[in-house]
Design an enzyme around this catalytic site. Structure first.
Site, PDB file in Angstrom:
ATOM      1  N   GLY A 192       3.650  39.165 -38.197  1.00  0.00           N
ATOM      2  CA  GLY A 192       4.059  40.380 -37.510  1.00  0.00           C
ATOM      3  C   GLY A 192       5.246  40.204 -36.592  1.00  0.00           C
ATOM      4  N   SER A 193       5.370  41.150 -35.684  1.00  0.00           N
ATOM      5  CA  SER A 193       6.519  41.277 -34.800  1.00  0.00           C
ATOM      6  C   SER A 193       6.579  40.189 -33.736  1.00  0.00           C
ATOM      7  CB  SER A 193       6.462  42.642 -34.106  1.00  0.00           C
ATOM      8  OG  SER A 193       7.419  42.723 -33.079  1.00  0.00           O
ATOM      9  N   THR A 194       7.804  39.881 -33.337  1.00  0.00           N
ATOM     10  CA  THR A 194       8.004  38.923 -32.248  1.00  0.00           C
ATOM     11  C   THR A 194       7.439  39.439 -30.930  1.00  0.00           C
ATOM     12  OG1 THR A 194      10.215  39.814 -31.863  1.00  0.00           O
ATOM     13  CG2 THR A 194      10.048  37.864 -33.271  1.00  0.00           C
TER      14      THR A 194
END
EC number: 4.2.1.182
Length: 131
Positions: free
Chosen positions: A61-63
């Protein structure tokens, strides 16, 4: 049983394991206010990671997930330690900024939810204390 990996973030912890056999996304997958896993695809959905030793193969997923890990710590809902098969940037950064001991290179398929473990992240060691 003792398992050997590599330190990502140093420190020691002991506690109950919660193990996901699937990659975990922290952004949208874990509620930073409660520590409850909310990811619909997760095999530990609905369970709390707060105060437990969290083991999973790798993050996804996202940082922004790094900041969710930090928010979990700030809110007192973070895991005591993190064990992963593969440390990728998102989870490693989150563990670093939150000061959560983390070990990588562990075959999490050898671990089971509910087991009691001792982590010595400084040495990259995970010791299963019971069954």
């Amino acid at each position: 049983m003792k398992l050997r990996g590599r330190k990502v973030v140093g420190g020691k912890a002991e506690g109950e394991l919660i193990v996901s056999k699937k990659p975990l996304s922290f952004l949208g997958g874990v509620d930073p206010e409660t520590g409850i896993v909310t990811d619909a695809e997760s095999d530990i959905r609905g369970q709390s990671i707060a105060g437990k030793i969290l083991a999973f193969p790798r993050g996804k997923g996202s940082t922004v997930g790094s900041y969710v890990i930090y928010a979990l710590k700030k809110n007192g809902k973070a895991p005591k330690a993190i064990i992963v098969g593969e440390a990728e940037t998102i989870v490693a950064t989150g563990a670093i900024i939150a000061g959560i001991p983390m070990v990588q290179g562990i075959d999490v398929s050898k671990l089971k939810t509910g087991q009691r473990v001792r982590i010595n992240a400084d040495e990259g060691e995970v010791e299963v204390l019971d069954g």
